[in-house]
Design a protein around this motif. Structure first.
Motif, mmCIF file in Angstrom:
data_model
loop_
_atom_site.group_PDB
_atom_site.id
_atom_site.type_symbol
_atom_site.label_atom_id
_atom_site.label_comp_id
_atom_site.label_asym_id
_atom_site.label_seq_id
_atom_site.Cartn_x
_atom_site.Cartn_y
_atom_site.Cartn_z
ATOM 1 N N CYS A 295 2.850 -4.290 -10.670
ATOM 2 C CA CYS A 295 1.559 -4.605 -10.044
ATOM 3 C C CYS A 295 0.465 -4.681 -11.124
ATOM 4 N N CYS B 144 -4.574 3.880 -2.901
ATOM 5 C CA CYS B 144 -4.597 2.891 -3.974
ATOM 6 C C CYS B 144 -4.933 1.481 -3.482
ATOM 7 N N GLY B 145 -4.264 1.022 -2.415
ATOM 8 C CA GLY B 145 -4.668 -0.303 -1.929
ATOM 9 C C GLY B 145 -3.619 -1.121 -1.205
ATOM 10 N N CYS B 146 -2.349 -1.030 -1.645
ATOM 11 C CA CYS B 146 -1.333 -1.863 -0.978
ATOM 12 C C CYS B 146 -0.806 -1.149 0.271
ATOM 13 N N ARG C 4 7.257 -0.185 -9.407
ATOM 14 C CA ARG C 4 6.492 -1.112 -8.545
ATOM 15 C C ARG C 4 5.048 -1.223 -9.052
ATOM 16 N N CYS C 5 4.460 -0.091 -9.379
ATOM 17 C CA CYS C 5 3.070 -0.101 -9.860
ATOM 18 C C CYS C 5 2.980 -0.753 -11.235
ATOM 19 N N ASN D 261 -3.081 -7.320 -4.403
ATOM 20 C CA ASN D 261 -2.290 -6.168 -3.948
ATOM 21 C C ASN D 261 -2.965 -5.431 -2.787
ATOM 22 N N LYS E 271 -4.001 6.633 -12.453
ATOM 23 C CA LYS E 271 -3.022 5.653 -12.934
ATOM 24 C C LYS E 271 -2.446 6.037 -14.297
ATOM 25 N N TRP F 193 1.803 -12.036 -4.588
ATOM 26 C CA TRP F 193 1.946 -10.711 -5.238
ATOM 27 C C TRP F 193 3.232 -10.019 -4.769
ATOM 28 N N ARG G 75 -1.626 -8.208 -12.268
ATOM 29 C CA ARG G 75 -3.086 -8.334 -12.215
ATOM 30 C C ARG G 75 -3.676 -8.535 -13.606
ATOM 31 N N SER H 9 0.972 2.184 -0.209
ATOM 32 C CA SER H 9 0.216 3.359 -0.683
ATOM 33 C C SER H 9 -0.663 3.956 0.404
ATOM 34 N N GLU I 242 4.244 6.206 -6.610
ATOM 35 C CA GLU I 242 3.137 5.633 -7.380
ATOM 36 C C GLU I 242 3.325 5.903 -8.871
HETATM 37 S S1 SF4 Z 1 -1.547 -1.295 -5.112
HETATM 38 FE FE1 SF4 Z 1 -1.413 0.656 -6.184
HETATM 39 S S2 SF4 Z 1 0.300 1.754 -5.209
HETATM 40 FE FE2 SF4 Z 1 0.458 -0.420 -4.639
HETATM 41 S S3 SF4 Z 1 1.847 -1.277 -6.165
HETATM 42 FE FE3 SF4 Z 1 -0.248 -1.634 -6.901
HETATM 43 S S4 SF4 Z 1 -0.716 0.099 -8.241
HETATM 44 FE FE4 SF4 Z 1 1.073 0.661 -6.999
#
Ligand code: SF4
Length: 186
Positions: free
Chosen positions: A97, A176-178, A93-94, A38, A127, A72, A101, A181, A89
């Motif tokens: 995600c 967060c990372g994607c 979607r999260c 992600n 989270k 992903w 993972r 976000s 968030e």
């Molecule tokens: S990376 Fe973070 S903000 Fe993006 S979908 Fe995954 S949990 Fe949500």
């Protein structure tokens, strides 16, 4: 439990958990599993680098899972009706995600001789940890692994992570990372 796979999202979240395992004498049973397709582009490389640094500090091995961002994205698109950008968030979607993972990491643990599993997401301040813990428990049951509860309060874990990051000079990300976000600063 002799071998525990710790799914690891980033170094700041891993630190208080590694500290916790060190204090209860279980650090030698821990392997970090960096499985986060992600996380977007250069941010992925940076987070992995610091997870390796933290693993080295605690004498724990770090395994990098498969990093295919398109797989992903396809998984999310196949499970969600709306444009991925449109979710806030901790919404659906999260949730998908997290599921993606966790399930891939638990399957890795199962296929590679681990008997226990936990994730740094379990104590992440930002989270929906109730959802994450529930999902991880269900998936561990499905694949016949022991789910490792972490008796750590997430606010205390966050503060401990901040303190240890400062001490060890570890990068603390602000999102967060994607790609969805990037503009949501934490
Ligand atoms: S990376 Fe973070 S903000 Fe993006 S979908 Fe995954 S949990 Fe949500």
């Amino acid at each position: 439990m002799s071998k525990i796979l710790l799914h690891t999202c980033c170094a700041p979240c891993a630190l208080p958990i590694l500290d916790y395992f060190k204090s209860n004498g279980n650090i030698s049973n821990i392997t970090l599993f960096f499985f986060n397709p992600n996380i977007y582009e250069e941010e992925y490389i940076k987070r992995l680098e610091y997870v390796k640094k933290v693993g080295e500090h605690y004498g724990a091995s770090v395994i990098e899972g498969k990093n295919d961002h398109d797989v992903w994205l396809d998984y999310l698109k196949n499970n969600l009706d709306n444009d991925l950008k449109s979710y806030l968030e901790n919404e659906l979607r999260c949730q998908f995600c997290f599921k993606f993972r966790l399930e891939e990491s638990i399957m890795y643990a199962k296929n590679n001789g681990f008997d226990g599993f936990c994730s740094t997401l379990q104590t992440n301040l930002y989270k929906d940890t109730e959802f994450i813990i529930d999902e991880a428990k269900k998936l561990c049951e499905k694949y016949g692994l022991e789910f490792v509860e972490l008796s750590l309060d997430k606010k205390i874990a966050y503060e401990k992570g901040k303190e240890l990051c400062k001490e060890l000079d570890i990068y603390r990300q602000k999102f967060c990372g994607c790609e969805f976000s990037k503009s949501v600063v934490q």
